[in-house]
Design an enzyme around this catalytic site. Structure first.
Site, PDB file in Angstrom:
ATOM      1  N   GLU A  52      46.173  43.266  30.145  1.00  0.00           N
ATOM      2  CA  GLU A  52      44.226  42.548  30.959  1.00  0.00           C
ATOM      3  C   GLU A  52      42.997  42.549  29.456  1.00  0.00           C
ATOM      4  OE1 GLU A  52      43.729  41.372  33.559  1.00  0.00           O
ATOM      5  OE2 GLU A  52      45.494  42.065  34.626  1.00  0.00           O
TER       6      GLU A  52
ATOM      7  N   HIS B  27      43.349  42.276  39.327  1.00  0.00           N
ATOM      8  CA  HIS B  27      42.823  41.830  37.775  1.00  0.00           C
ATOM      9  C   HIS B  27      43.167  43.129  37.277  1.00  0.00           C
ATOM     10  CE1 HIS B  27      42.121  38.335  38.556  1.00  0.00           C
ATOM     11  NE2 HIS B  27      41.632  38.348  39.367  1.00  0.00           N
TER      12      HIS B  27
END
Ligand code: AMP
Ligand code: MG
Ligand code: MG
Length: 228
Positions: free
Chosen positions: A43, A207
């Site tokens: 990320e 995510h």
């Protein structure tokens, strides 16, 4: 799942993108068999409406080791990383990834994260006799990511910009998104969509890097023929 297709995907897992340090535009395709995959999903800092911004910095560095024979994740690594160039996360970034300002403030610089990750990988290599190179005997292993973004763009770009030495082993990976497209002959709606198409539900938070890595491992296990 038909036998032909499952056999095919096993072979397809050998389609590894090799990125040569000094031949950046050239991708080689090699046929190999792998026993282990290191599934990784970064990320990074991000901003609404800005896809793949060149100034992105990694904020979560997670990986899982998948044993392809058993379909089991046998070890996990996770490290939050402190962004140095733009240390304040955008509200969009926190809302997309679930990663908080406090988590990255307590994180380590990218170079340290690469070092800690390398130590984790090194101990697994010893424990499971992993080999990332065809010339070295052992259980063949490589990286796997959902798309080429993580290793071809994100890590490469940040290491170049910050002059961080990137270990050689990051130069070879299997693109699971590409394998999925080839195998099922359809374009998935993201990782969660790919799982859903197979009757599986995304576990955890989309995510979040560690959740994305675990779910990518689940998808690979489902695609791998020796399982299920
Ligand atoms: P993912 O592995 O799908 O969570 O995405 C990896 C990184 O890509 C995220 O940490 C963001 O930096 C960036 N990203 C993903 N989706 C978006 C989006 N909709 N807008 C901007 N950046 C995004
Ligand atoms: Mg990803
Ligand atoms: Mg992710």
């Amino acid at each position: 799942m038909s036998k032909n297709k499952t056999t095919l995907v096993r072979r397809e897992l050998g389609l590894v993108q090799m990125r040569q340090m000094n031949v950046t535009s050239k991708k080689l395709t090699v046929e190999q068999e792998f026993q282990y995959l290191v599934v990784l999903d970064f990320e990074s800092t991000c901003w609404e409406g800005k896809w793949n911004a060149p100034e992105q910095e990694i904020i979560e560095f997670p990986a899982v080791l998948l044993n392809l024979q058993s379909g089991e994740v046998i070890s996990e690594f996770q490290q939050y990383v402190m962004p140095m160039e733009q240390p304040v996360l955008s509200p969009f970034c926190t809302s997309l990834t679930g990663i908080t300002q406090e988590q990255v403030d307590a994180g380590v610089p990218l170079g340290t994260s690469i070092y800690l990750f390398s130590k984790w990988l090194q101990s697994l290599c010893e424990q499971h006799k992993l080999s990332f190179c065809a010339a070295v005997p052992g259980n063949r292993a490589t990286f796997a990511t959902w798309s080429d973004w993580d290793l071809e763009i994100c890590l490469q770009r940040e290491c170049t910009r910050k002059r961080i030495r990137k270990p050689e082993f990051f130069n070879q990976w299997a693109d699971v998104k590409l394998l999925y497209k080839k195998f099922y002959q359809r374009k998935p709606k993201g990782l969660a969509g790919a799982l859903q198409d197979l009757g599986l539900t995304f576990q955890g938070r989309e995510h979040s890097g560690i959740s994305d890595a675990r779910n990518t491992a689940t998808l690979i296990s489902r695609m791998s023929p020796r399982l299920k």
